[in-house]
Write an enzyme that holds these catalytic residues in place. Sequence first.
Site, short mmCIF file in Angstrom:
data_model
loop_
_atom_site.label_atom_id
_atom_site.label_comp_id
_atom_site.label_asym_id
_atom_site.label_seq_id
_atom_site.Cartn_x
_atom_site.Cartn_y
_atom_site.Cartn_z
N TYR A 1 0.86 -1.19 0.00
CA TYR A 1 0.00 0.00 0.00
C TYR A 1 0.89 1.24 0.00
CZ TYR A 1 -3.38 3.51 1.53
OH TYR A 1 -4.17 4.63 1.61
N ASP B 1 9.42 3.28 0.23
CA ASP B 1 8.30 3.97 0.85
C ASP B 1 8.46 3.75 2.36
OD1 ASP B 1 5.98 4.93 1.86
OD2 ASP B 1 4.65 3.82 0.53
N LYS C 1 3.46 10.44 8.15
CA LYS C 1 3.16 10.06 9.53
C LYS C 1 4.04 10.77 10.57
CE LYS C 1 0.97 5.84 8.05
NZ LYS C 1 -0.45 6.10 7.85
C1 LIG Z 1 3.48 2.76 3.37
C2 LIG Z 1 2.51 3.84 3.14
N1 LIG Z 1 2.66 4.65 2.08
C3 LIG Z 1 1.82 5.67 1.85
C4 LIG Z 1 0.76 5.91 2.67
C5 LIG Z 1 -0.16 7.05 2.40
O1 LIG Z 1 -0.02 8.05 3.36
P1 LIG Z 1 -1.22 9.06 3.66
O2 LIG Z 1 -2.29 8.29 4.35
O3 LIG Z 1 -0.60 10.12 4.51
O4 LIG Z 1 -1.66 9.58 2.32
C6 LIG Z 1 0.55 5.10 3.79
C7 LIG Z 1 -0.59 5.32 4.70
O5 LIG Z 1 -0.92 4.56 5.56
C8 LIG Z 1 1.44 4.03 4.02
O6 LIG Z 1 1.27 3.21 5.06
#
Ligand SMILES: Cc1ncc(COP(=O)(O)O)c(C=O)c1O
Length: 442
Positions: free
Chosen positions: A153, A255, A282
């Site tokens: 994700y 990521d 985060k």
């Molecule tokens: C690994 C990862 N990448 C990207 C995102 C997306 O971040 P946001 O919710 O701030 O858009 C998340 C969100 O949980 C995530 O866990």
Amino acid sequence: MPSATDELARYLELTPASKAKWQTATEYLPGGDSRNSIFWDPYPIFLTEASGNRTVDADGNERTDFINTMTTMILGHAFPPVMEAVTEQLSRGVAYNAPNEHQVRLARLLCERIPSFDLVRFTNSGTEATLNTIRAARAFTGRSKFAKVEGGYHGTHDAVSVSVRVDLSKAGDPDRPQAVAASDGLAEGVLDQVVIIPFNEVSASQRILDENKDELAAVIVEPVMGSVGMLPATTEYLSMLREFTEANGIVLIFDEVISFRVAPGGSQQYYGVTPDMTSLGKIIGGGFAVGAFGGRKDIMDLYDPTKGPRVSHAGTFNANPVTMLAGAVTMEHLDDGVYRSLAENTEKLRQGIRQVCDELEVPVQVTGLGSLFGIHFNGSEIHNYRDLAATDRDLRAHVFLGLLNEGIMIAPNLVGALSTCLEDKDIAAFLDAFRCVLERRP
Ligand SMILES: Cc1ncc(COP(=O)(O)O)c(C=O)c1O
């Protein structure tokens, strides 16, 4: 013997005000909220207050927080130094049409800590951060396709909304996963742009990458997969990705929106594998809406208005002084000792969960790294997304509601992340609650 619905009955008894608020919310918001990721059956609780390790819901139920806003609140809720700094900043304005010093303070902190960061840019979400890492890679390489891991994700933009939660009947061979849309409404052709690789499978992934290498702009991977229950990569897997991408002129993206929790310089520091680009979110905003992407100077220079720019990037609230200050104060409180003690406490929790399950003869796999943990009622080891299929989902749902009833908050898929506000007594309370709930299993 209690039935499967006993936890549900208790939940309904404890949360009538949340239920009423949620029902009203559904009149104005589809499903009663704006985040599908935090919905659970039969309805989520409404929180009215959070401070330190404690949350309070609309019915006055107190819970100890072991998920911390999906891993964000690493120093706990309403951390006083952040609150004080932000309160002072609010009196000076919330968002300007000009750069601010706090952004530079946070950028410097991140660039000093993160091995891959020569330069960084801020956004308001992790979604925008991953969007930009992929766009930058495309602009830099002149190629369009990219590879992502099955089950990974990376937010909600089109490019990455592929093979996230996968119907295995449509997903093809485990060694050659098919790209599957994770949402309706994706633009035509999105699936053709994504090559799917299986996590932690070195030779299968290498073979797929090799077949597509001339068309790939990037490989994006989470070093610890949040969406697969806090599942760490093997060093061998990340090293293979690094060597392969380097040899073939492909941009390697980590990521680290979640995995940045693992060490002061993120998982890339922990594993000793340095990507070309990294996305963050985060924890780096101290609880305020945030994202960031950064990496090699020659790639990040594509964003420089004095040199073009070749990649467009804007955002009214990007790097606003409130978020930047909250992020900087947070990062300044996260030194080596804090990471060490978070990791030690989380390891105590992971060991305790294994021990309880062992004593009660409940098959379990406990995953995680640093302050991240995941509980899987699964008889065999988990290496990648497909292994989750064997998880006992009924028991998972029972434990989730049961823990809420016992005053413990984690995510519905039983993942969590510790904050510095959680002490030994809180870990002991978690383990007592966990044991109680498992003893009540149908
Ligand atoms: C690994 C990862 N990448 C990207 C995102 C997306 O971040 P946001 O919710 O701030 O858009 C998340 C969100 O949980 C995530 O866990």
